[in-house]
Design a protein around this motif. Structure first.
Motif, PDB file in Angstrom:
ATOM      1  N   PHE A  44       0.820  -1.210   0.000  1.00  0.00           N
ATOM      2  CA  PHE A  44       0.000   0.000   0.000  1.00  0.00           C
ATOM      3  C   PHE A  44       0.854   1.260   0.000  1.00  0.00           C
ATOM      4  CE2 PHE A  44      -2.361   3.299   2.303  1.00  0.00           C
ATOM      5  CZ  PHE A  44      -3.475   3.409   1.484  1.00  0.00           C
ATOM      6  N   PHE A  45       1.773   1.364   0.952  1.00  0.00           N
ATOM      7  CA  PHE A  45       2.604   2.570   1.040  1.00  0.00           C
ATOM      8  C   PHE A  45       3.668   2.597  -0.046  1.00  0.00           C
ATOM      9  CE2 PHE A  45       1.064   2.261   5.481  1.00  0.00           C
ATOM     10  CZ  PHE A  45       0.378   3.462   5.509  1.00  0.00           C
ATOM     11  N   GLY A  46       4.172   1.432  -0.438  1.00  0.00           N
ATOM     12  CA  GLY A  46       5.175   1.371  -1.497  1.00  0.00           C
ATOM     13  C   GLY A  46       4.615   1.813  -2.836  1.00  0.00           C
ATOM     14  N   SER A  47       3.368   1.435  -3.134  1.00  0.00           N
ATOM     15  CA  SER A  47       2.773   1.864  -4.401  1.00  0.00           C
ATOM     16  C   SER A  47       2.563   3.371  -4.411  1.00  0.00           C
ATOM     17  CB  SER A  47       1.446   1.143  -4.626  1.00  0.00           C
ATOM     18  OG  SER A  47       0.528   1.483  -3.611  1.00  0.00           O
ATOM     19  N   GLY A  48       2.167   3.942  -3.305  1.00  0.00           N
ATOM     20  CA  GLY A  48       2.005   5.396  -3.224  1.00  0.00           C
ATOM     21  C   GLY A  48       3.333   6.127  -3.347  1.00  0.00           C
ATOM     22  N   PHE A  49       4.389   5.535  -2.824  1.00  0.00           N
ATOM     23  CA  PHE A  49       5.708   6.157  -2.916  1.00  0.00           C
ATOM     24  C   PHE A  49       6.281   6.027  -4.316  1.00  0.00           C
ATOM     25  CE2 PHE A  49      10.355   6.001  -2.520  1.00  0.00           C
ATOM     26  CZ  PHE A  49      10.574   7.231  -1.915  1.00  0.00           C
ATOM     27  N   VAL A  55       5.530   7.828 -12.959  1.00  0.00           N
ATOM     28  CA  VAL A  55       4.955   8.860 -13.826  1.00  0.00           C
ATOM     29  C   VAL A  55       6.061   9.691 -14.457  1.00  0.00           C
ATOM     30  CG1 VAL A  55       3.573  10.967 -13.834  1.00  0.00           C
ATOM     31  CG2 VAL A  55       2.756   8.949 -12.612  1.00  0.00           C
ATOM     32  N   VAL A  56       7.058  10.092 -13.688  1.00  0.00           N
ATOM     33  CA  VAL A  56       8.170  10.880 -14.235  1.00  0.00           C
ATOM     34  C   VAL A  56       8.934  10.078 -15.279  1.00  0.00           C
ATOM     35  CG1 VAL A  56      10.400  11.909 -13.645  1.00  0.00           C
ATOM     36  CG2 VAL A  56       8.402  12.380 -12.238  1.00  0.00           C
ATOM     37  N   ARG A  57       9.187   8.815 -15.017  1.00  0.00           N
ATOM     38  CA  ARG A  57       9.891   7.972 -15.999  1.00  0.00           C
ATOM     39  C   ARG A  57       9.086   7.859 -17.285  1.00  0.00           C
ATOM     40  NH1 ARG A  57      10.271   2.730 -17.794  1.00  0.00           N
ATOM     41  NH2 ARG A  57      12.383   2.030 -18.289  1.00  0.00           N
ATOM     42  N   HIS A  58       7.772   7.710 -17.145  1.00  0.00           N
ATOM     43  CA  HIS A  58       6.920   7.630 -18.312  1.00  0.00           C
ATOM     44  C   HIS A  58       6.971   8.925 -19.135  1.00  0.00           C
ATOM     45  CE1 HIS A  58       3.472   6.813 -20.851  1.00  0.00           C
ATOM     46  NE2 HIS A  58       2.933   7.943 -20.447  1.00  0.00           N
TER      47      HIS A  58
END
Length: 63
Positions: A44-49, A55-58
């Motif tokens: 949960f927290f890892g996905s939010g982090f 997004v930036v890599r994309h």
């Protein structure tokens, strides 16, 4: 008069409820297995982090 009626209703509603009581019983997930809880919290927290980095890599790789 109205306050007494509300108080009687709320106390009777609490008495008639059939929910388990105690620490962790009112949560939407189980806290009995600490390793499963740890895994769920990491996901949960890892996905939010990780989301902003993905997004930036994309955006950088997009042409």
């Amino acid at each position: 008069m109205l306050g007494q009626a509300v108080r009687r209703f709320t106390t009777s509603a609490v008495r008639s409820s059939h929910y388990a009581e105690g620490p962790g019983k009112n949560l939407p997930f189980s806290v009995d297995n600490k390793w499963r809880l740890l895994g769920m919290m990491v996901v949960f927290f890892g996905s939010g982090f990780a989301f902003p980095f993905i997004v930036v890599r994309h955006q950088i790789l997009k042409k």
